[in-house]
Design an enzyme around this catalytic site. Structure first.
Site, PDB file in Angstrom:
ATOM      1  N   ARG A  42     -23.041   3.706  10.574  1.00 48.89           N
ATOM      2  CA  ARG A  42     -23.623   2.972   9.452  1.00 48.89           C
ATOM      3  C   ARG A  42     -22.978   1.605   9.343  1.00 48.89           C
ATOM      4  O   ARG A  42     -22.176   1.221  10.199  1.00 48.89           O
ATOM      5  CB  ARG A  42     -23.452   3.758   8.159  1.00 48.89           C
ATOM      6  CG  ARG A  42     -22.015   3.977   7.737  1.00 48.89           C
ATOM      7  CD  ARG A  42     -21.991   4.883   6.511  1.00 48.89           C
ATOM      8  NE  ARG A  42     -20.647   5.213   6.118  1.00 48.89           N
ATOM      9  CZ  ARG A  42     -20.339   6.227   5.319  1.00 48.89           C
ATOM     10  NH1 ARG A  42     -21.284   7.007   4.845  1.00 48.89           N
ATOM     11  NH2 ARG A  42     -19.093   6.461   4.984  1.00 48.89           N
ATOM     12  N   THR A  98     -20.591  -1.271   8.751  1.00 49.90           N
ATOM     13  CA  THR A  98     -19.123  -1.303   8.672  1.00 49.90           C
ATOM     14  C   THR A  98     -18.599  -2.671   8.249  1.00 49.90           C
ATOM     15  O   THR A  98     -17.443  -2.806   7.873  1.00 49.90           O
ATOM     16  CB  THR A  98     -18.488  -1.002  10.052  1.00 49.90           C
ATOM     17  OG1 THR A  98     -18.928  -2.021  10.964  1.00 49.90           O
ATOM     18  CG2 THR A  98     -18.866   0.367  10.570  1.00 49.90           C
ATOM     19  N   TRP A 124     -21.660  -8.557  22.432  1.00 48.52           N
ATOM     20  CA  TRP A 124     -23.099  -8.591  22.759  1.00 48.52           C
ATOM     21  C   TRP A 124     -23.373  -9.632  23.837  1.00 48.52           C
ATOM     22  O   TRP A 124     -24.123  -9.397  24.781  1.00 48.52           O
ATOM     23  CB  TRP A 124     -23.951  -8.889  21.513  1.00 48.52           C
ATOM     24  CG  TRP A 124     -24.082  -7.727  20.568  1.00 48.52           C
ATOM     25  CD1 TRP A 124     -23.798  -7.716  19.233  1.00 48.52           C
ATOM     26  CD2 TRP A 124     -24.554  -6.407  20.882  1.00 48.52           C
ATOM     27  NE1 TRP A 124     -24.042  -6.470  18.696  1.00 48.52           N
ATOM     28  CE2 TRP A 124     -24.507  -5.649  19.686  1.00 48.52           C
ATOM     29  CE3 TRP A 124     -24.994  -5.780  22.049  1.00 48.52           C
ATOM     30  CZ2 TRP A 124     -24.905  -4.303  19.640  1.00 48.52           C
ATOM     31  CZ3 TRP A 124     -25.380  -4.456  22.005  1.00 48.52           C
ATOM     32  CH2 TRP A 124     -25.329  -3.731  20.810  1.00 48.52           C
ATOM     33  N   SER A 169     -31.490  -4.278  24.997  1.00 56.27           N
ATOM     34  CA  SER A 169     -32.005  -4.839  23.748  1.00 56.27           C
ATOM     35  C   SER A 169     -32.423  -3.708  22.787  1.00 56.27           C
ATOM     36  O   SER A 169     -32.202  -3.798  21.567  1.00 56.27           O
ATOM     37  CB  SER A 169     -33.189  -5.767  24.065  1.00 56.27           C
ATOM     38  OG  SER A 169     -33.870  -6.101  22.901  1.00 56.27           O
ATOM     39  N   HIS A 229     -29.350  -2.362  21.207  1.00 55.81           N
ATOM     40  CA  HIS A 229     -28.896  -3.325  20.193  1.00 55.81           C
ATOM     41  C   HIS A 229     -29.723  -3.135  18.910  1.00 55.81           C
ATOM     42  O   HIS A 229     -29.184  -3.089  17.806  1.00 55.81           O
ATOM     43  CB  HIS A 229     -29.071  -4.730  20.789  1.00 55.81           C
ATOM     44  CG  HIS A 229     -28.379  -5.828  20.056  1.00 55.81           C
ATOM     45  ND1 HIS A 229     -28.212  -7.079  20.595  1.00 55.81           N
ATOM     46  CD2 HIS A 229     -27.825  -5.905  18.809  1.00 55.81           C
ATOM     47  CE1 HIS A 229     -27.586  -7.858  19.727  1.00 55.81           C
ATOM     48  NE2 HIS A 229     -27.340  -7.170  18.623  1.00 55.81           N
ATOM     49  N   ARG A 253     -33.169  -9.406  10.202  1.00 59.35           N
ATOM     50  CA  ARG A 253     -32.940  -9.151  11.618  1.00 59.35           C
ATOM     51  C   ARG A 253     -34.228  -8.943  12.409  1.00 59.35           C
ATOM     52  O   ARG A 253     -34.257  -9.186  13.607  1.00 59.35           O
ATOM     53  CB  ARG A 253     -32.070  -7.900  11.794  1.00 59.35           C
ATOM     54  CG  ARG A 253     -30.652  -8.102  11.311  1.00 59.35           C
ATOM     55  CD  ARG A 253     -29.893  -6.808  11.312  1.00 59.35           C
ATOM     56  NE  ARG A 253     -28.604  -6.937  10.688  1.00 59.35           N
ATOM     57  CZ  ARG A 253     -27.486  -7.252  11.342  1.00 59.35           C
ATOM     58  NH1 ARG A 253     -27.525  -7.442  12.629  1.00 59.35           N
ATOM     59  NH2 ARG A 253     -26.350  -7.360  10.698  1.00 59.35           N
ATOM     60  N   CYS A 293     -14.028  -2.592  16.346  1.00 59.12           N
ATOM     61  CA  CYS A 293     -14.178  -1.783  15.131  1.00 59.12           C
ATOM     62  C   CYS A 293     -14.324  -0.341  15.624  1.00 59.12           C
ATOM     63  O   CYS A 293     -15.229  -0.050  16.410  1.00 59.12           O
ATOM     64  CB  CYS A 293     -15.437  -2.230  14.377  1.00 59.12           C
ATOM     65  SG  CYS A 293     -16.134  -1.046  13.216  1.00 59.12           S
ATOM     66  N   CYS A 344     -17.698   1.445  15.211  1.00 57.70           N
ATOM     67  CA  CYS A 344     -18.736   0.854  16.068  1.00 57.70           C
ATOM     68  C   CYS A 344     -18.469   1.217  17.525  1.00 57.70           C
ATOM     69  O   CYS A 344     -19.390   1.484  18.296  1.00 57.70           O
ATOM     70  CB  CYS A 344     -18.760  -0.665  15.944  1.00 57.70           C
ATOM     71  SG  CYS A 344     -18.805  -1.266  14.258  1.00 57.70           S
TER      72      CYS A 344
HETATM   73  C1  LIG Z   1     -21.349  -2.073  20.501  1.00 62.91           C
HETATM   74  C2  LIG Z   1     -21.487  -2.534  19.063  1.00 62.91           C
HETATM   75  C3  LIG Z   1     -21.654  -1.574  18.067  1.00 62.91           C
HETATM   76  C4  LIG Z   1     -21.772  -1.971  16.731  1.00 62.91           C
HETATM   77  N1  LIG Z   1     -21.912  -1.015  15.767  1.00 62.91           N
HETATM   78  C5  LIG Z   1     -21.982  -1.381  14.461  1.00 62.91           C
HETATM   79  C6  LIG Z   1     -22.048  -0.403  13.423  1.00 62.91           C
HETATM   80  O1  LIG Z   1     -22.018   0.805  13.681  1.00 62.91           O
HETATM   81  N2  LIG Z   1     -22.108  -0.828  12.130  1.00 62.91           N
HETATM   82  C7  LIG Z   1     -22.104  -2.164  11.826  1.00 62.91           C
HETATM   83  O2  LIG Z   1     -22.154  -2.506  10.645  1.00 62.91           O
HETATM   84  N3  LIG Z   1     -22.060  -3.113  12.802  1.00 62.91           N
HETATM   85  C8  LIG Z   1     -21.996  -2.765  14.089  1.00 62.91           C
HETATM   86  N4  LIG Z   1     -21.928  -3.726  15.071  1.00 62.91           N
HETATM   87  C9  LIG Z   1     -22.119  -5.134  14.718  1.00 62.91           C
HETATM   88  C10 LIG Z   1     -23.623  -5.508  14.694  1.00 62.91           C
HETATM   89  O3  LIG Z   1     -24.279  -5.064  15.855  1.00 62.91           O
HETATM   90  C11 LIG Z   1     -23.825  -7.031  14.619  1.00 62.91           C
HETATM   91  O4  LIG Z   1     -23.127  -7.640  15.696  1.00 62.91           O
HETATM   92  C12 LIG Z   1     -23.359  -7.644  13.323  1.00 62.91           C
HETATM   93  O5  LIG Z   1     -23.984  -7.019  12.230  1.00 62.91           O
HETATM   94  C13 LIG Z   1     -23.676  -9.151  13.263  1.00 62.91           C
HETATM   95  O6  LIG Z   1     -25.090  -9.347  13.389  1.00 62.91           O
HETATM   96  P1  LIG Z   1     -25.788 -10.716  13.717  1.00 62.91           P
HETATM   97  O7  LIG Z   1     -26.961 -10.853  12.819  1.00 62.91           O
HETATM   98  O8  LIG Z   1     -24.787 -11.831  13.703  1.00 62.91           O
HETATM   99  O9  LIG Z   1     -26.390 -10.540  15.185  1.00 62.91           O
HETATM  100  P2  LIG Z   1     -25.904  -9.596  16.333  1.00 62.91           P
HETATM  101  O10 LIG Z   1     -26.493  -8.241  16.166  1.00 62.91           O
HETATM  102  O11 LIG Z   1     -24.429  -9.697  16.489  1.00 62.91           O
HETATM  103  O12 LIG Z   1     -26.632 -10.212  17.608  1.00 62.91           O
HETATM  104  C14 LIG Z   1     -26.179 -11.428  18.233  1.00 62.91           C
HETATM  105  C15 LIG Z   1     -27.384 -12.167  18.721  1.00 62.91           C
HETATM  106  O13 LIG Z   1     -28.089 -11.364  19.694  1.00 62.91           O
HETATM  107  C16 LIG Z   1     -29.503 -11.526  19.541  1.00 62.91           C
HETATM  108  N5  LIG Z   1     -30.078 -10.215  19.224  1.00 62.91           N
HETATM  109  C17 LIG Z   1     -29.975  -9.475  18.085  1.00 62.91           C
HETATM  110  N6  LIG Z   1     -30.609  -8.319  18.207  1.00 62.91           N
HETATM  111  C18 LIG Z   1     -31.130  -8.285  19.445  1.00 62.91           C
HETATM  112  C19 LIG Z   1     -31.905  -7.346  20.184  1.00 62.91           C
HETATM  113  N7  LIG Z   1     -32.240  -6.155  19.672  1.00 62.91           N
HETATM  114  N8  LIG Z   1     -32.313  -7.681  21.438  1.00 62.91           N
HETATM  115  C20 LIG Z   1     -31.974  -8.862  22.001  1.00 62.91           C
HETATM  116  N9  LIG Z   1     -31.229  -9.771  21.359  1.00 62.91           N
HETATM  117  C21 LIG Z   1     -30.814  -9.505  20.108  1.00 62.91           C
HETATM  118  C22 LIG Z   1     -29.691 -12.550  18.449  1.00 62.91           C
HETATM  119  O14 LIG Z   1     -29.795 -13.788  19.064  1.00 62.91           O
HETATM  120  C23 LIG Z   1     -28.435 -12.447  17.645  1.00 62.91           C
HETATM  121  O15 LIG Z   1     -28.135 -13.627  16.967  1.00 62.91           O
HETATM  122  C24 LIG Z   1     -21.760  -3.365  16.402  1.00 62.91           C
HETATM  123  C25 LIG Z   1     -21.570  -4.306  17.414  1.00 62.91           C
HETATM  124  C26 LIG Z   1     -21.422  -3.922  18.727  1.00 62.91           C
HETATM  125  C27 LIG Z   1     -21.202  -4.965  19.803  1.00 62.91           C
END
Ligand SMILES: Cc1cc2nc3c(=O)[nH]c(=O)nc-3n(C[C@H](O)[C@H](O)[C@H](O)COP(=O)(O)OP(=O)(O)OC[C@H]3O[C@@H](n4cnc5c(N)ncnc54)[C@H](O)[C@@H]3O)c2cc1C
Length: 441
Positions: free
Chosen positions: A181, A183, A194, A244, A247, A279, A386, A389
């Protein structure tokens, strides 16, 4: 893909509401046919929400599937550790060994060793501890086969870097008590992970920027990226879409169980529609959101196909989802077989035959490249700063890695002997737990 929130923990309030991913997706009116396969969003929704998800949810609540052994302390092999974050909701509570069912903690089939043949002097209890998951009704012939099985397993071509289960840092985690969930993990540390997954492991040249990439100087330009993607062979396109999709799954789960309110010693968790829109909404993401959601459906189809293919492995009487409680084990297996029967009836499976089907040598090289790229991604999970995560990231990459291993072991699965373990194809308990829990996400 539906996620019904029902867990209760002291001091934690969960919004008492059934939350489904398709509810989120319906907000954005996601419809239509998916690329690279003959299937549409609506058919998957109906199939999943009515036939699959309720059963998968029950299955992942059973003892065999709820305890996952994982090493969350492995150092990042690619850059100096950020240091484990101090965010409270990143904390993972390991499960005390005393709570883990005896049949699980004493090892699994392929940890079987020759020692078992010389155990006649041991007490029954000692034997149970040594043999652990080995069903006491096994014949000597089967026991020998297990030893072979273990040797084979060590040499097998994995798509994931597996944690060493014997390391003192590997611990059991109760997945139900540590749900995936929100975090609060975000910003440069999360982006770096990423980014490195996409930049270094998705076959992409550095000159092509990903759309909206926060680390790219120009914030990424979508036209060039999609021209590049469309020009790739099917296998490489599939690879990008799986990552993707993964993600998307992670980000949807953090929206579905978001920290809505906190204070007076209690936390309120529930769906955050605003966060989801930011998102995935078409307008907010310049059209990227829809593509990302479709990639999630694509990932679902790939994992579904793997489950279809691996069903004969589990249908053999010799495979026992062993926890030490025979009634519980029988019911768990029955539930798993019911899920396989539903999956077999689904008419729109992804056809993986078109993958790696070119010239024999070329196909072999490409498959190896695919495997190594994916393996690298599983290693990057040790860089996630984290713990919560990292736990779910590792589990889901291992689940997908196991799905890929299944898809590329068609011949071996077809030739499985009915009454003895096979040398050609074998799954560890960890892989089975990851495959089913990953699919459940
Ligand atoms: C392995 C991992 C597990 C994680 N688990 C958790 C968790 O359990 N709980 C939690 O709260 N957070 C978790 N996070 C963090 C979360 O995924 C995001 O990184 C964070 O919320 C910041 O989001 P953001 O909007 O900056 O974009 P991010 O999700 O960090 O994405 C970075 C960039 O990638 C691109 N992008 C986004 N989504 C996609 C997609 N589906 N396909 C292609 N490109 C894309 C966009 O350009 C985006 O700006 C995790 C991160 C990682 C690396």
């Amino acid at each position: 893909m539906s996620c019904v929130i029902s867990e209760t923990h002291p001091g934690v309030e969960v919004v008492p509401q059934a939350v489904t991913h398709s509810f989120f997706c319906s907000l954005l009116q996601l419809t239509g046919v998916l690329d690279d396969c003959f299937c549409d969003v609506e058919s998957i929704d109906v199939f999943n929400n009515f036939k699959i998800y309720p059963r998968i949810k029950k299955l992942t609540e059973r003892d065999y599937f709820r305890y996952y052994k994982v090493n969350l302390k492995r150092p990042c092999p690619f850059w100096p550790d950020d240091g484990h974050c101090a965010i409270k909701d990143c904390h993972v509570e390991p499960c005390p060994e005393s709570k883990v069912p005896v049949g699980i903690k004493s090892g699994n089939y392929n940890k079987y060793s020759q020692a078992a043949n010389t155990m006649s002097d041991m007490t029954e209890c000692e034997q149970a501890n040594e043999l652990g998951a080995i069903n006491s009704t096994l014949s000597n012939q089967s026991k020998e086969a297990f030893a072979d099985w273990a040797r084979h397993d060590d040499a097998q071509d994995h798509f994931c870097e597996l944690d060493d289960e014997t390391s003192p840092d590997a611990e059991y985690v109760d997945l139900l008590l540590n749900p995936e969930r929100f975090t609060g993990y975000k910003g440069p540390s999360a982006w770096r992970v990423w980014n490195s997954i996409y930049e270094e492991n998705c076959f992409k040249p550095r000159s092509v920027y990903r759309p909206l990439n926060p680390l790219a100087p120009s914030r990424g330009e979508s036209k060039g990226f999609y021209n590049w993607l469309e020009g790739l062979c099917l296998e490489k396109r599939v690879f990008y879409r799986l990552i993707s999709g993964l993600h998307s799954s992670i980000n949807i789960h953090l929206c579905a169980e978001y920290l809505l309110d906190e204070g007076w010693g209690r936390s309120v968790w529930g769906p955050n529609v605003q966060e989801f829109r930011q998102r995935f909404d078409t307008a907010e993401t310049k059209g990227e959101g829809t593509r990302r959601l479709k990639n999630l459906y694509f990932l679902y189809l790939i994992e579904l196909r793997a489950l279809y293919k691996v069903a004969p492995y589990f249908e053999r009487a010799i495979v026992n989802l062993y926890t030490g409680n025979s009634q519980e084990d029988g019911e768990t297996k029955e539930l798993l077989l019911q899920i396989f029967n539903e999956i077999k009836a689904f008419p729109m499976h992804f056809d993986e035959k078109s993958m790696f089907a070119g010239h024999k040598m070329e196909a072999k090289t490409l498959k190896e490249e695919f495997r190594l790229h994916f393996k690298n991604i599983s290693r990057i999970m040790d860089c996630v700063g984290c713990s919560k995560c990292r736990l779910w990231g590792k589990l889901q990459t291992q689940g997908l890695g196991t799905a890929l291993k299944v898809l590329f072991s068609e011949k071996e699965i077809k030739n499985l002997p009915e009454h003895s373990p096979s040398k050609g194809f074998q799954l560890t308990r960890q892989e089975i737990v990851a495959l089913l829990n990953g699919f459940g996400r």
